[in-house]
Scaffold this motif. Structure first.
Motif, PDB file in Angstrom:
ATOM      1  N   THR A  51      49.523  26.166  40.340  1.00 61.44           N
ATOM      2  CA  THR A  51      48.449  25.296  39.172  1.00 61.44           C
ATOM      3  C   THR A  51      47.443  26.213  39.020  1.00 61.44           C
ATOM      4  O   THR A  51      46.937  26.684  37.660  1.00 61.44           O
ATOM      5  CB  THR A  51      48.087  23.985  39.364  1.00 61.44           C
ATOM      6  OG1 THR A  51      49.431  23.272  39.893  1.00 61.44           O
ATOM      7  CG2 THR A  51      47.599  23.384  37.918  1.00 61.44           C
ATOM      8  N   GLU A  54      47.976  29.373  36.929  1.00 70.23           N
ATOM      9  CA  GLU A  54      48.232  29.154  35.898  1.00 70.23           C
ATOM     10  C   GLU A  54      49.814  29.440  35.620  1.00 70.23           C
ATOM     11  O   GLU A  54      50.388  29.930  34.701  1.00 70.23           O
ATOM     12  CB  GLU A  54      47.644  29.967  34.659  1.00 70.23           C
ATOM     13  CG  GLU A  54      46.195  29.728  34.731  1.00 70.23           C
ATOM     14  CD  GLU A  54      45.417  30.683  33.584  1.00 70.23           C
ATOM     15  OE1 GLU A  54      45.494  30.712  32.329  1.00 70.23           O
ATOM     16  OE2 GLU A  54      44.633  31.577  34.255  1.00 70.23           O
ATOM     17  N   ARG A 145      48.969  15.257  37.566  1.00 67.54           N
ATOM     18  CA  ARG A 145      49.475  16.551  36.680  1.00 67.54           C
ATOM     19  C   ARG A 145      51.269  16.323  36.380  1.00 67.54           C
ATOM     20  O   ARG A 145      51.548  16.562  35.381  1.00 67.54           O
ATOM     21  CB  ARG A 145      49.475  17.820  37.312  1.00 67.54           C
ATOM     22  CG  ARG A 145      47.895  18.400  37.145  1.00 67.54           C
ATOM     23  CD  ARG A 145      47.830  19.816  37.626  1.00 67.54           C
ATOM     24  NE  ARG A 145      46.541  20.202  37.401  1.00 67.54           N
ATOM     25  CZ  ARG A 145      46.031  21.213  36.634  1.00 67.54           C
ATOM     26  NH1 ARG A 145      46.900  21.151  35.385  1.00 67.54           N
ATOM     27  NH2 ARG A 145      44.684  21.499  36.508  1.00 67.54           N
ATOM     28  N   PHE A 252      35.673  21.269  38.957  1.00 69.26           N
ATOM     29  CA  PHE A 252      36.524  20.465  38.305  1.00 69.26           C
ATOM     30  C   PHE A 252      35.957  19.438  37.179  1.00 69.26           C
ATOM     31  O   PHE A 252      36.326  18.653  36.750  1.00 69.26           O
ATOM     32  CB  PHE A 252      37.425  19.582  39.180  1.00 69.26           C
ATOM     33  CG  PHE A 252      38.338  20.268  40.302  1.00 69.26           C
ATOM     34  CD1 PHE A 252      39.564  20.296  39.522  1.00 69.26           C
ATOM     35  CD2 PHE A 252      38.053  20.791  41.222  1.00 69.26           C
ATOM     36  CE1 PHE A 252      40.498  21.068  40.348  1.00 69.26           C
ATOM     37  CE2 PHE A 252      38.856  21.485  42.003  1.00 69.26           C
ATOM     38  CZ  PHE A 252      40.114  21.539  41.606  1.00 69.26           C
ATOM     39  N   THR A 254      35.893  20.619  34.247  1.00 69.06           N
ATOM     40  CA  THR A 254      36.971  20.698  32.972  1.00 69.06           C
ATOM     41  C   THR A 254      38.329  21.119  33.958  1.00 69.06           C
ATOM     42  O   THR A 254      38.416  21.327  35.110  1.00 69.06           O
ATOM     43  CB  THR A 254      36.533  21.690  31.927  1.00 69.06           C
ATOM     44  OG1 THR A 254      37.272  21.475  30.842  1.00 69.06           O
ATOM     45  CG2 THR A 254      36.416  23.170  32.250  1.00 69.06           C
ATOM     46  N   ALA A 255      39.387  21.240  33.027  1.00 71.39           N
ATOM     47  CA  ALA A 255      40.632  21.526  33.500  1.00 71.39           C
ATOM     48  C   ALA A 255      40.730  22.801  34.427  1.00 71.39           C
ATOM     49  O   ALA A 255      40.155  23.846  34.034  1.00 71.39           O
ATOM     50  CB  ALA A 255      41.610  21.669  32.422  1.00 71.39           C
ATOM     51  N   ASN A 256      41.239  22.698  35.606  1.00 73.69           N
ATOM     52  CA  ASN A 256      41.189  23.733  36.689  1.00 73.69           C
ATOM     53  C   ASN A 256      42.448  24.611  36.004  1.00 73.69           C
ATOM     54  O   ASN A 256      43.316  24.374  35.654  1.00 73.69           O
ATOM     55  CB  ASN A 256      42.066  23.314  38.116  1.00 73.69           C
ATOM     56  CG  ASN A 256      41.587  24.256  38.968  1.00 73.69           C
ATOM     57  OD1 ASN A 256      40.985  25.195  39.065  1.00 73.69           O
ATOM     58  ND2 ASN A 256      43.032  24.473  39.650  1.00 73.69           N
ATOM     59  N   LEU A 278      44.873  26.227  27.685  1.00 69.34           N
ATOM     60  CA  LEU A 278      43.502  26.322  28.096  1.00 69.34           C
ATOM     61  C   LEU A 278      42.533  27.275  27.486  1.00 69.34           C
ATOM     62  O   LEU A 278      42.820  28.157  26.672  1.00 69.34           O
ATOM     63  CB  LEU A 278      43.432  26.728  29.949  1.00 69.34           C
ATOM     64  CG  LEU A 278      44.649  25.969  30.617  1.00 69.34           C
ATOM     65  CD1 LEU A 278      44.380  26.450  31.955  1.00 69.34           C
ATOM     66  CD2 LEU A 278      43.824  24.506  30.501  1.00 69.34           C
TER      67      LEU A 278
END
Length: 300
Positions: A51, A54, A145, A252, A254-256, A278
């Motif tokens: 994850t 990406e 997730r 974290f 914001t979105a990893n 993202l």
């Protein structure tokens, strides 16, 4: 907690970010440089295209290119674990076979996302993958997730029935569940924290270490924490953990992996931006992150 053996893949395994160039195409040269940097930082293994790497926006042919490049860079110094998990069982099986031909050392497979299978479906999914390969497999449970939780009973059923399912990355946040897995697992089955900030709590229960985000930025610091814990030097481990904790949580905000990529840029090792949907860190987010990095001593 007394640790009587070393885990198969070690204690600190960064989930490596995937470097992109200015056009957001794979930057394989930078990926190799990053892999080498991580090995030099003392990591025990590397997970490629999880994850944090990406995986949802890196397509199968690109994943294979990335695995191949990292394998060349690492040159056998540490195990390279390929994330091959998908929410389609058949696709995962076929892709795992392609990845195995490259010479990776193991697979990570995430709980199927979006299609929300029942526990029996999760069992059959992972059992089918395990039966299709001799490679060691790390399960990955992350309900935040995937929208579903793989229950301890299902994890243990897989651990006992599939010899090549050797570990789990547990990011459920449920320490009772983690404890049940650790206590019920067969010998040689390893439980990793899926959250840097939960690592010591899970190691106190008998977990072996962490599959880490912060390990991309501060591998030496995170390695120190897990090794101190493994040695039973809990007071020192807690002190080292407290000193790094603001960054563990700050990554974290914001979105990893938006902020871990920004952190690498801030320490002078840029790895490019993130692919849509993202978006890159805002100037405000970058400034806040830099302040945290200075606070914990990662940035001068």
């Amino acid at each position: 907690m007394e640790f009587k053996r070393d885990p198969r893949f070690g204690r600190l395994i960064p989930a490596m970010v995937t470097p992109f160039d200015q056009n957001l195409e794979l930057d394989l040269d930078r990926a190799q440089q990053l892999a080498d940097r991580l090995v030099a930082g003392g990591v025990d293994a590397i997970i490629v295209n999880g994850t944090t790497g990406e995986s949802p926006t890196v397509f199968y042919p690109q994943k294979l290119e990335l695995f191949r490049a990292v394998l060349r860079a690492v040159g056998g110094r540490v195990p390279v674990i390929a994330n091959v998990g998908d929410n389609c069982t058949a696709d995962t099986v076929y892709f795992a076979q392609d990845a195995a031909k490259l010479g990776v050392d193991g697979f990570m497979c995430v709980v199927p996302y979006y299609n929300k299978p029942p526990q029996e479906g999760l069992y059959r999914h992972f059992k089918t993958i395990a039966d299709s390969t001799d490679m060691p497999i790390i399960l990955y449970n992350i309900p935040g997730r995937c929208s579903i939780n793989m229950e301890a009973e299902t994890t243990l059923r897989l651990a006992h029935n599939c010899d090549n399912i050797v570990a789990i990355k547990e990011a459920s946040g449920n320490l009772d569940q983690v404890k049940a897995i650790i206590e019920g697992a067969p010998a040689g089955f390893d439980v990793y924290s899926g959250d840097d900030s939960a690592t010591l709590d899970i190691m106190r229960l008998g977990g072996v270490g962490v599959i880490s985000t912060i390990g991309n930025v501060a591998p030496e610091r995170m390695k120190e924490i897990v090794e101190l814990a493994a040695a039973g030097r809990w007071e020192e481990a807690e002190e080292a953990n407290a000193a790094l904790l603001p960054l563990m949580t700050g990554l974290f905000a914001t979105a990893n992996p938006i902020l871990v990529k920004e952190a690498l840029k801030l320490v002078g090792f840029p790895v490019g931006g993130v692919r849509l949907p993202l978006v890159d860190a805002t100037p405000e987010q970058s400034a806040a992150l830099a302040a945290i990095m200075r606070e914990v001593g990662v940035l001068a």
